[in-house]
Design a protein around this motif. Structure first.
Motif, PDB file in Angstrom:
ATOM      1  N   GLN A  97       4.967   3.519   3.652  1.00 47.71           N
ATOM      2  CA  GLN A  97       4.039   3.042   2.617  1.00 47.71           C
ATOM      3  C   GLN A  97       4.297   1.568   2.311  1.00 47.71           C
ATOM      4  OE1 GLN A  97       3.964   5.396  -0.967  1.00 47.71           O
ATOM      5  NE2 GLN A  97       2.808   3.860  -2.083  1.00 47.71           N
ATOM      6  N   HIS A  98       5.563   1.200   2.170  1.00 52.37           N
ATOM      7  CA  HIS A  98       5.929  -0.187   1.865  1.00 52.37           C
ATOM      8  C   HIS A  98       5.481  -1.119   2.991  1.00 52.37           C
ATOM      9  CE1 HIS A  98       8.294  -3.457   0.086  1.00 52.37           C
ATOM     10  NE2 HIS A  98       8.653  -3.758   1.326  1.00 52.37           N
ATOM     11  N   GLU A 145       1.798  -1.657   2.958  1.00 54.25           N
ATOM     12  CA  GLU A 145       1.297  -2.477   1.850  1.00 54.25           C
ATOM     13  C   GLU A 145       1.778  -3.925   1.937  1.00 54.25           C
ATOM     14  OE1 GLU A 145       2.678  -0.455  -1.638  1.00 54.25           O
ATOM     15  OE2 GLU A 145       1.266   1.204  -1.404  1.00 54.25           O
TER      16      GLU A 145
END
Length: 183
Positions: A159-160, A163
């Motif tokens: 996810q990091h 993003e």
């Protein structure tokens, strides 16, 4: 004998089928790393009656095979065992009795939640008699928690990265520190 060898091989042992007259059926080595190991001899028994009786087991030969192969443990795998007398004799000789169904359950458990060979030692490191598959409950639970944690960490990293982009080791430290639920 081949099925027993293959099952122990799948569990991570270095298993070798010997078999034949006067020989143990399978020798399985558990390499624990750094020179540590344990060895197990396994005798397979079959019967047309469904359950192996005490008279079908030569306990002295099993003791002899354990000495010959410098084995730490001995086990017998059979479809089933006929009486309490078989379990009593196994306990006296320090031999663990495993039904084919129990070995199958162990293989299925390993397929979904593999354990290290050090955990499997608990199955054989007892006074003999009936195998205690429940002795693996805590290691299996710990492994499930570890796999769940790894999954959560990888999800957070993915996810990091999605993003923000590339991640440094410092970014990973800060990300994990910001999520106390990842313990």
């Amino acid at each position: 004998e081949f099925a027993i060898r293959d099952a122990f091989d799948f569990l991570g042992f270095r298993a070798e089928k010997l078999g034949g007259s006067g020989k143990t059926d399978v020798v399985a080595d558990a390499d624990l790393g750094r020179g540590a190991m344990y060895r197990l001899i396994i005798d397979g028994k079959t019967t047309g009656r469904g359950a192996v009786t005490d008279s079908q087991i030569d306990w002295d030969t099993i003791d002899e095979h354990r000495r010959i192969h410098d084995a730490d443990f001995a086990a017998i795998v059979a479809p089933d065992f006929a009486s309490q007398r078989v379990f009593d004799r196994a306990a006296r000789h320090g031999v663990v009795l495993i039904t084919a169904a129990e070995l199958g359950s162990l293989v299925q458990q390993h397929e979904t939640t593999p354990l290290a060979l050090v955990a499997y030692r608990a199955l054989f490191d007892q006074e003999g008699g009936e195998v205690d598959l429940d002795s693996l409950a805590d290691p299996v639970d710990a492994q499930v928690r570890s796999l769940d944690l790894v999954s959560k960490v990888l999800s957070e990293i993915a996810q990091h990265v999605g993003e923000v982009g590339e991640m440094s080791s410092r970014d990973l430290f800060l990300l994990l520190r910001a999520h106390p639920d990842l313990d």
